[in-house]
Design a protein around this motif. Sequence first.
Motif, PDB file in Angstrom:
ATOM      1  N   GLU A 189      -0.051 -20.306  31.207  1.00 13.57           N
ATOM      2  CA  GLU A 189       0.789 -20.310  30.266  1.00 13.57           C
ATOM      3  C   GLU A 189       1.418 -19.049  29.999  1.00 13.57           C
ATOM      4  N   CYS A 190       2.301 -18.690  30.641  1.00 11.11           N
ATOM      5  CA  CYS A 190       2.841 -17.306  30.690  1.00 11.11           C
ATOM      6  C   CYS A 190       3.659 -17.061  29.351  1.00 11.11           C
ATOM      7  N   GLN A 191       3.693 -16.103  28.550  1.00 12.43           N
ATOM      8  CA  GLN A 191       4.625 -15.704  27.618  1.00 12.43           C
ATOM      9  C   GLN A 191       5.804 -14.962  28.235  1.00 12.43           C
ATOM     10  N   VAL A 192       6.564 -15.725  29.001  1.00  8.72           N
ATOM     11  CA  VAL A 192       7.661 -15.182  29.961  1.00  8.72           C
ATOM     12  C   VAL A 192       8.514 -14.535  28.966  1.00  8.72           C
ATOM     13  N   ALA A 193       9.019 -15.029  27.982  1.00  9.84           N
ATOM     14  CA  ALA A 193      10.119 -14.506  26.867  1.00  9.84           C
ATOM     15  C   ALA A 193       9.830 -13.247  26.329  1.00  9.84           C
ATOM     16  N   ALA A 194       8.365 -13.061  25.951  1.00 10.38           N
ATOM     17  CA  ALA A 194       7.895 -11.995  25.208  1.00 10.38           C
ATOM     18  C   ALA A 194       7.816 -10.820  26.541  1.00 10.38           C
ATOM     19  N   PHE A 195       7.230 -11.215  27.574  1.00 16.57           N
ATOM     20  CA  PHE A 195       7.327 -10.249  28.588  1.00 16.57           C
ATOM     21  C   PHE A 195       8.560  -9.650  29.089  1.00 16.57           C
ATOM     22  N   GLU A 196       9.692 -10.553  29.232  1.00 19.00           N
ATOM     23  CA  GLU A 196      10.957  -9.752  29.319  1.00 19.00           C
ATOM     24  C   GLU A 196      11.430  -9.097  28.369  1.00 19.00           C
ATOM     25  N   ALA A 197      11.183  -9.533  27.068  1.00 16.84           N
ATOM     26  CA  ALA A 197      11.627  -8.774  26.009  1.00 16.84           C
ATOM     27  C   ALA A 197      10.806  -7.200  25.969  1.00 16.84           C
ATOM     28  N   ALA A 198       9.745  -7.063  26.492  1.00 18.18           N
ATOM     29  CA  ALA A 198       8.912  -6.256  26.291  1.00 18.18           C
ATOM     30  C   ALA A 198       9.336  -5.203  27.587  1.00 18.18           C
TER      31      ALA A 198
ATOM     32  N   ASP B 260      -7.538   8.488  24.248  1.00 17.70           N
ATOM     33  CA  ASP B 260      -6.299   8.717  24.518  1.00 17.70           C
ATOM     34  C   ASP B 260      -5.262   7.853  24.235  1.00 17.70           C
ATOM     35  N   ALA B 261      -5.184   7.438  22.940  1.00 20.25           N
ATOM     36  CA  ALA B 261      -4.476   6.319  22.599  1.00 20.25           C
ATOM     37  C   ALA B 261      -3.020   7.122  22.018  1.00 20.25           C
ATOM     38  N   HIS B 262      -1.964   6.458  22.490  1.00 21.02           N
ATOM     39  CA  HIS B 262      -0.599   6.834  22.194  1.00 21.02           C
ATOM     40  C   HIS B 262      -0.411   6.755  20.695  1.00 21.02           C
ATOM     41  N   ALA B 263       0.758   7.309  20.285  1.00 17.85           N
ATOM     42  CA  ALA B 263       0.939   7.272  18.928  1.00 17.85           C
ATOM     43  C   ALA B 263       1.341   6.225  18.217  1.00 17.85           C
ATOM     44  N   PHE B 264       1.989   5.305  18.838  1.00 17.07           N
ATOM     45  CA  PHE B 264       2.594   3.951  18.476  1.00 17.07           C
ATOM     46  C   PHE B 264       2.552   2.912  19.572  1.00 17.07           C
ATOM     47  N   LEU B 265       2.252   1.560  19.115  1.00 25.09           N
ATOM     48  CA  LEU B 265       2.119   0.328  19.974  1.00 25.09           C
ATOM     49  C   LEU B 265       2.897  -0.359  19.760  1.00 25.09           C
ATOM     50  N   ASP B 266       3.894  -1.148  20.497  1.00 30.29           N
ATOM     51  CA  ASP B 266       4.820  -2.077  20.228  1.00 30.29           C
ATOM     52  C   ASP B 266       4.393  -3.474  20.976  1.00 30.29           C
ATOM     53  N   VAL B 267       3.910  -4.267  20.171  1.00 28.14           N
ATOM     54  CA  VAL B 267       3.436  -5.702  20.571  1.00 28.14           C
ATOM     55  C   VAL B 267       4.509  -6.798  20.453  1.00 28.14           C
ATOM     56  N   PHE B 268       4.829  -7.217  21.785  1.00 25.33           N
ATOM     57  CA  PHE B 268       5.761  -8.371  22.010  1.00 25.33           C
ATOM     58  C   PHE B 268       4.827  -9.643  22.074  1.00 25.33           C
ATOM     59  N   PHE B 269       5.046 -10.833  21.293  1.00 26.06           N
ATOM     60  CA  PHE B 269       4.184 -12.057  21.673  1.00 26.06           C
ATOM     61  C   PHE B 269       5.081 -13.283  21.211  1.00 26.06           C
ATOM     62  N   GLU B 270       4.587 -14.348  21.585  1.00 23.27           N
ATOM     63  CA  GLU B 270       5.147 -15.763  21.248  1.00 23.27           C
ATOM     64  C   GLU B 270       4.156 -16.347  20.554  1.00 23.27           C
ATOM     65  N   GLU B 271       4.771 -17.278  19.539  1.00 26.16           N
ATOM     66  CA  GLU B 271       3.797 -17.999  18.653  1.00 26.16           C
ATOM     67  C   GLU B 271       3.247 -19.042  19.566  1.00 26.16           C
ATOM     68  N   SER B 272       1.801 -19.283  19.722  1.00 24.72           N
ATOM     69  CA  SER B 272       1.094 -20.327  20.377  1.00 24.72           C
ATOM     70  C   SER B 272      -0.052 -20.685  20.028  1.00 24.72           C
TER      71      SER B 272
ATOM     72  N   ARG C 274       3.292  -2.254  15.800  1.00 24.46           N
ATOM     73  CA  ARG C 274       4.282  -3.035  15.122  1.00 24.46           C
ATOM     74  C   ARG C 274       4.299  -4.486  15.984  1.00 24.46           C
ATOM     75  N   LEU C 275       4.459  -5.550  15.396  1.00 24.79           N
ATOM     76  CA  LEU C 275       4.325  -6.722  15.909  1.00 24.79           C
ATOM     77  C   LEU C 275       5.871  -7.260  16.080  1.00 24.79           C
ATOM     78  N   ASN C 276       6.198  -7.884  17.288  1.00 19.84           N
ATOM     79  CA  ASN C 276       7.505  -8.203  17.725  1.00 19.84           C
ATOM     80  C   ASN C 276       7.414  -9.589  18.008  1.00 19.84           C
ATOM     81  N   LEU C 277       7.840 -10.652  17.408  1.00 19.79           N
ATOM     82  CA  LEU C 277       7.938 -12.151  17.512  1.00 19.79           C
ATOM     83  C   LEU C 277       8.844 -12.579  18.532  1.00 19.79           C
TER      84      LEU C 277
END
Length: 241
Positions: free
Chosen positions: A28-37, A180-192, A217-220
């Motif tokens: 069950e792949c979150q294809v839309a989130a993967f493509e947006a990312a 080694d964390a970067h300063a910012f993380l953008d999270v792309f996900f789908e509601e499931s 930051r969360l990106n739905l």
Amino acid sequence: MSKPVKKISILAGNSRVSINDNNNIDIECQVAAFEAALKFAHKIREDQGYLPKISVAFDHIGIFRLQFLTEGLTNSQKRHPRINNLHPTIRKVYEPVSEKYQIPLDKIIAIHEDSARQHLMHIISTKDISQDIYQRLVTKVYSNEMVKDESIVAQAQSLKLTCGAITKEYFDRAAGGKKDAHAFLDVFFEESPWSKSLIFARGIQLSHLLGLNTAIRLNLVSEAGEISRGEIIFPPKFISS
């Protein structure tokens, strides 16, 4: 002199894999989130000249390293798999988007639930964690007060971890780990059922409470690819009083 670029990291969806009754892999792949990312990563590469660190999180039923990786991998590849190291059934779902944005699958890290759980158990068993945070990490109650004592630590393998705790680990690893964390993380996900906004918000809280100094930051993302960007959540030390 120009200021150094503050590199960001990207979590490109939270997918789920399992083995069905016919011994085949279901994904069950979150294809839309993967493509947006990947579209976002592609733009950063064009505008700023570097490719962000990209990861995909995998919830799963079964043993990830035994059931969901391709054959013939080195021990290092098994410990730190990339998307190109996954079973062909899984890999082929990601290939069209990878090719579209010219981001090779060997540049995308696979973060899996087994590894997340193992690391969380180590944290619970070895770190001095406050009672408040401990209760957010585990759900199994051994006493009315849910006291974290030696008897619970000895039974660490039987603890039931919360979804927020697992998500916290996904965020930590996608950001590069605390050292080694970067300063910012953008999270792309789908509601499931396994990937909900509230769970992800709890994951951010736990990441920051346990020392991750990365803004998140969360990106739905909808199935149609529409993105609802959330606010940037900074770790507490960056929040002005």
